[in-house]
Design an enzyme around this catalytic site. Structure first.
Site, PDB file in Angstrom:
ATOM      1  N   ASP A  94       0.824  -1.220   0.000  1.00 28.86           N
ATOM      2  CA  ASP A  94       0.000   0.000   0.000  1.00 28.86           C
ATOM      3  C   ASP A  94       0.853   1.264   0.000  1.00 28.86           C
ATOM      4  O   ASP A  94       0.350   2.352  -0.286  1.00 28.86           O
ATOM      5  CB  ASP A  94      -0.963   0.016   1.190  1.00 28.86           C
ATOM      6  CG  ASP A  94      -0.266  -0.093   2.531  1.00 28.86           C
ATOM      7  OD1 ASP A  94       0.623   0.729   2.822  1.00 28.86           O
ATOM      8  OD2 ASP A  94      -0.616  -1.001   3.310  1.00 28.86           O
ATOM      9  N   GLU A 114       7.700  -6.819  -2.517  1.00 29.50           N
ATOM     10  CA  GLU A 114       6.249  -7.049  -2.511  1.00 29.50           C
ATOM     11  C   GLU A 114       5.925  -8.065  -3.601  1.00 29.50           C
ATOM     12  O   GLU A 114       6.309  -7.882  -4.761  1.00 29.50           O
ATOM     13  CB  GLU A 114       5.517  -5.727  -2.762  1.00 29.50           C
ATOM     14  CG  GLU A 114       4.050  -5.857  -3.140  1.00 29.50           C
ATOM     15  CD  GLU A 114       3.192  -6.509  -2.057  1.00 29.50           C
ATOM     16  OE1 GLU A 114       2.510  -7.503  -2.366  1.00 29.50           O
ATOM     17  OE2 GLU A 114       3.215  -6.002  -0.917  1.00 29.50           O
ATOM     18  N   ASP A 144       8.860 -12.865  -4.432  1.00 30.19           N
ATOM     19  CA  ASP A 144       8.579 -13.579  -3.189  1.00 30.19           C
ATOM     20  C   ASP A 144       9.610 -13.211  -2.128  1.00 30.19           C
ATOM     21  O   ASP A 144      10.821 -13.360  -2.349  1.00 30.19           O
ATOM     22  CB  ASP A 144       8.604 -15.080  -3.453  1.00 30.19           C
ATOM     23  CG  ASP A 144       8.212 -15.872  -2.223  1.00 30.19           C
ATOM     24  OD1 ASP A 144       9.101 -16.179  -1.404  1.00 30.19           O
ATOM     25  OD2 ASP A 144       7.019 -16.177  -2.075  1.00 30.19           O
ATOM     26  N   ASP A 165       5.996  -6.087   7.032  1.00 27.23           N
ATOM     27  CA  ASP A 165       4.657  -5.507   6.838  1.00 27.23           C
ATOM     28  C   ASP A 165       3.813  -6.528   6.094  1.00 27.23           C
ATOM     29  O   ASP A 165       3.585  -6.421   4.895  1.00 27.23           O
ATOM     30  CB  ASP A 165       4.770  -4.198   6.055  1.00 27.23           C
ATOM     31  CG  ASP A 165       3.441  -3.464   5.961  1.00 27.23           C
ATOM     32  OD1 ASP A 165       2.520  -3.787   6.738  1.00 27.23           O
ATOM     33  OD2 ASP A 165       3.322  -2.569   5.100  1.00 27.23           O
TER      34      ASP A 165
END
Length: 295
Positions: A94, A114, A144, A165
């Protein structure tokens, strides 16, 4: 005056199966797609704004994302004097963690790994959190994290701060809730570095539970792995609230080699949520934390 019973509601439920718990939001769906990795949905809520969910679990909302992102970043970064700090963000699609990390000019390098590029793209389009991927300090890797961490360990790459995160241990995140992953990130932290992990916490009548436990295999709880295996010998924690995460009670966990005390900020900073007094106060833990969670 319209009665509540007469108002049309479109309820969306986030369900935590392991504890038979749900919370509901009345909101409008703006976007839905199944990426190669997970179901991505964007909703709009009258009070909380745009909300990102992955596989049916809230990840971020316009209203409260800063509560999580500021406490995840500024406590470990401002809790110790650093120069030319290197930061690894695992997940973070995000963009909120990246945004907060880049506020500090003593951060010289940021790697963000990510797995799902669509989360990055849709978050840019709908949430507008504004993590700056064009900053020259930033390297965005779509891939990954478990594989990346294994390669980083083999190459001897190390970071001053690793921020995990992660979404809960379902879908693509399942590959990182393992002892092998913990071994690899523990090898990739500098001698004075720290790993930041986090999770929602439920208080049951017999003990406290991490959301990681309730959503996945109880043996795949990162905090308990680190406590039992002593991969990094020092485990400490601090707490905050994030209103749209299950139970609102939210824990941050610090894994380190040297057991440094991060409870005293070394530099002034004030965000929408974070400030120096809150930084210090977040380390004042309830008795049930110490009894149930081993702190």
């Amino acid at each position: 005056m319209t009665k509540i019973s007469e108002i049309s509601r479109t309820w969306w439920h986030e369900e935590t199966e392991g504890v038979a718990f749900t919370h509901a939001l009345d909101m409008k769906k703006l976007h839905e797609e199944q990426s190669p990795y997970q179901k991505i949905e964007i909703f709009d809520h009258e009070t909380f704004g745009r909300i990102l969910t992955l596989d049916g679990l809230v990840q971020a909302s316009e209203a409260d994302e800063f509560m999580y992102h500021e406490m995840a970043v500024h406590v470990p970064l401002l809790g110790r004097v650093r120069e030319n700090a290197s930061v690894l963000i695992v997940g973070g699609g995000d963009g909120g963690i990246l945004r907060e990390v880049l506020l500090h000019d003593f951060v010289s390098r940021v790697v963000m790994v990510e797995i799902d590029e669509r989360v990055v793209e849709l978050s840019k389009e709908y949430l507008g959190i504004h993590g700056n991927y064009d900053d020259p300090r930033v390297q965005l890797i779509i891939g990954d994290a478990a594989d990346y961490m294994k390669k980083a360990r083999a190459s001897g790459d190390k970071f001053d701060l690793i921020i995990l995160d992660l979404s809960e241990p379902v879908g693509p995140s399942a590959t990182v809730f393992t002892e092998e992953f913990c071994q690899n990130f523990s090898a990739c932290i500098t001698d004075t570095g720290v790993v930041l992990d986090s999770d929602s916490i439920f208080v049951g009548k017999e003990r406290a539970y991490f959301l990681q436990e309730l959503c996945g295999d109880k043996d795949q709880n990162l905090v308990s792995i680190m406590q039992k295996k002593h991969l990094l010998p020092h485990v400490s924690g601090y707490r905050s609230i994030v209103q749209l995460y299950p139970a609102a009670e939210f824990g941050f966990f610090l894994y380190s080699r040297d057991g440094y005390d991060y409870s005293n900020p070394v530099k002034a900073h004030e965000g929408r949520h974070y400030n120096e007094a809150l930084h210090k106060a977040s380390f004042a833990l309830p008795t049930w934390w110490k009894t149930n969670l081993g702190f």
